[in-house]
Scaffold this active site. Structure first.
Site, PDB file in Angstrom:
ATOM      1  N   ASP A 236      67.175  52.669  60.547  1.00 47.57           N
ATOM      2  CA  ASP A 236      67.305  52.789  61.996  1.00 47.57           C
ATOM      3  C   ASP A 236      68.134  51.643  62.549  1.00 47.57           C
ATOM      4  O   ASP A 236      68.376  50.634  61.872  1.00 47.57           O
ATOM      5  CB  ASP A 236      65.926  52.827  62.665  1.00 47.57           C
ATOM      6  CG  ASP A 236      65.113  51.564  62.416  1.00 47.57           C
ATOM      7  OD1 ASP A 236      65.163  51.027  61.296  1.00 47.57           O
ATOM      8  OD2 ASP A 236      64.431  51.102  63.351  1.00 47.57           O
TER       9      ASP A 236
ATOM     10  N   GLU B  46      62.166  49.941  61.643  1.00 45.24           N
ATOM     11  CA  GLU B  46      62.213  48.473  61.600  1.00 45.24           C
ATOM     12  C   GLU B  46      62.593  47.885  62.949  1.00 45.24           C
ATOM     13  O   GLU B  46      62.042  46.848  63.368  1.00 45.24           O
ATOM     14  CB  GLU B  46      63.212  48.021  60.527  1.00 45.24           C
ATOM     15  CG  GLU B  46      63.103  46.537  60.168  1.00 45.24           C
ATOM     16  CD  GLU B  46      63.940  45.631  61.061  1.00 45.24           C
ATOM     17  OE1 GLU B  46      63.717  44.402  61.015  1.00 45.24           O
ATOM     18  OE2 GLU B  46      64.818  46.137  61.809  1.00 45.24           O
TER      19      GLU B  46
ATOM     20  N   HIS C 264      72.626  43.651  66.496  1.00 45.43           N
ATOM     21  CA  HIS C 264      71.933  43.850  67.773  1.00 45.43           C
ATOM     22  C   HIS C 264      72.847  43.653  68.975  1.00 45.43           C
ATOM     23  O   HIS C 264      72.415  43.874  70.107  1.00 45.43           O
ATOM     24  CB  HIS C 264      70.719  42.912  67.923  1.00 45.43           C
ATOM     25  CG  HIS C 264      69.607  43.197  66.982  1.00 45.43           C
ATOM     26  ND1 HIS C 264      68.291  42.855  67.259  1.00 45.43           N
ATOM     27  CD2 HIS C 264      69.571  43.782  65.764  1.00 45.43           C
ATOM     28  CE1 HIS C 264      67.513  43.215  66.257  1.00 45.43           C
ATOM     29  NE2 HIS C 264      68.289  43.784  65.332  1.00 45.43           N
TER      30      HIS C 264
END
Length: 480
Positions: free
Chosen positions: A108, A173, A452
């Site tokens: 993910d 996760e 991220h």
């Protein structure tokens, strides 16, 4: 890179195959990046489940036996219930004369949209100047696809896989690894019973030029501080000056957590932190890390500390407290003259070896309750521990780390730095506690990959040479 003469014939053959098939490997990564496996969004939950099943098919076509483990469902704040992505277990080889390596990774990704500031579509892998841009390119689809690449390399060259491989891949996760710890514990006497080593590639080099191996992680304790002052939001023109405002109390409390030098102000939190030894400080000095470039990358005029060893020590082996935000406060554009009825401050403490999350949690709650009492406020305070993970530190004097060092040397021609990470990967400690075996963090991405963040990428060189490292790693594991 080491000269061909210093490499075994098997490694020379494997490395040549990887070079010759680099475009194929990049195409595979592109297919993975295309799948919007954002576990934190309801509208992409089906995509996340599809990602796990797509990856299972990739493994099955390469001869692996697989199992999808149902870990249940979750309820969202709006009351909707959605199935959790299954956890994928897979195995290649069952030779009792060979060592067995278990690899963990996640499928993910974090949310991403071009409107967030991406220069390209985040779900289309784009190569620019040797960099492969796309959500998940480095976290964690690139490293995960590298394991498929090495299976292809061994099988296509006819070189016998030197060890047995087991895989555990999850799809949650980025949303807290819901259900994973319980699954690992449940599989301790079955799937994980004969595992000799564990490898995780879900972190990054300290810099851009020198590889590293990671032997330590900080833990994390996360807190909500809730203050209520009224039954409803209030107009500041009507009620301002007559009520004890929740925001005022909260800001007073949050200001007493950490000072502007980074010092944690909560009594007792630092008591169990181990002192820095001279040998450890000397090791920090020898690590390839440019703290001036680090400061420039951040975009700040000054860091909390001035020397390389101080910065590394406070990133890795000292606890830190960070304030993350305030829920319930007005944060939109423009002006709004509201007194919020309830606000929730959010902060976390990164924990280091010898600190206990439960003990720290009790210290935090007691401290905030004492400080709130000093305010003599009629408002209601709640301090809530949201989640906690323990710190992890490994013994590096074992066959697992030795094999990884040899692998990096065989590809890059240098000894890797031994580093710690300031972040947390809770599953690392769970694997170690359940199996009693060595866990290693073997990164292949660079420090500037932007996991991220907008424009996440992995360098082509890191992806391809990282595939070689993993191929060499299992080769050297088999020789121990």
């Amino acid at each position: 890179m080491s000269s061909c003469e210093s490499l075994s014939q098997e490694l020379q053959t494997l490395f040549a195959f990887i070079d010759q098939n680099s475009e194929q490997f990049i195409d595979l990564l592109a297919k993975a990046v295309k799948i919007k496996s954002i576990s934190a969004q309801k509208d992409t939950r089906d995509d996340t489940i599809f990602m796990v099943k797509w990856f299972e098919q990739q493994l099955q076509t390469r001869g692996l036996t697989t199992e999808l483990v149902d870990i249940g469902s979750e309820q969202w704040p709006d009351g909707q219930t959605l199935p959790l992505p299954p956890v994928l277990l897979a195995q290649l080889g069952n030779d009792p004369t060979k060592k067995t390596l278990c690899v963990y990774g996640h499928l993910d990704v974090q949310p991403a949209d071009i409107a967030d500031g991406w220069n390209t579509d985040p779900f289309v892998l784009i190569e620019l100047d040797g960099k492969l841009y796309g959500r998940g390119a480095t976290d964690d689809k690139g490293p995960v696809m590298a394991w498929i690449n090495i299976i292809d390399a061994y099988q296509s060259t006819g070189i016998d896989l030197p060890i047995n491989l087991k895989f555990i891949f999850e799809g949650m996760e980025e949303s807290g690894s819901v259900g994973l710890n319980e699954l690992i514990i449940a599989k301790g006497s079955t799937f994980l019973a004969n595992v000799d080593y564990i490898c995780i590639s879900d972190n990054y080099w300290l810099g851009n030029t020198k590889p590293c191996l990671t032997y330590g992680l900080r833990g994390n304790a996360y807190f909500f501080v809730e203050v209520k002052c009224a039954a409803k939001d209030l107009h500041s023109g009507v009620y301002g000056g007559s009520v004890h405002e929740a925001m005022t109390d909260l800001l007073a409390l949050m200001s007493k957590l950490v000072d502007n030098k980074g010092n944690i102000l909560i009594p007792g939190v630092l008591d169990d932190v181990l002192p820095l030894t001279a040998s450890e400080e000397a090791m920090y000095e020898s690590i390839d890390f440019n703290h001036h470039s680090y400061r420039e990358e951040i975009g700040t005029k000054r860091l909390l500390f001035e020397t390389k060893s101080e910065i590394l020590a406070h990133r890795w082996r000292y606890p830190s407290l960070s304030i993350h935000g305030i829920e319930g406060a007005f944060s939109g554009a423009g002006a709004k003259t509201v007194i919020p009825r309830k606000v929730i401050g959010k902060f976390s403490i990164r924990l280091v070896p010898n600190q206990n999350p439960d003990k720290v949690g009790q210290q935090v709650i007691q401290y905030l309750e004492n400080e709130f009492a000093k305010l003599d406020s009629p408002n209601r305070l709640s301090v809530i521990r949201r989640k906690a993970s323990k710190p992890w530190i490994a013994n590096t004097d074992n066959d697992n780390f030795k094999a990884a060092k040899l692998a990096i040397s065989s590809v890059f021609g240098v000894e890797p730095d031994l580093t710690r990470e300031g972040g947390s990967i809770p599953v690392t400690l769970t694997f170690e506690e359940v199996t009693g075996k060595s866990v290693i963090l073997l990164p292949i991405g660079g420090c500037d990959d932007g996991a991220h963040s907008q424009n996440e990428k992995i360098d082509r060189k890191n992806y391809i040479e990282g595939t070689k490292v993993l191929a060499s790693y299992i080769f050297h594991l088999s020789k121990n």
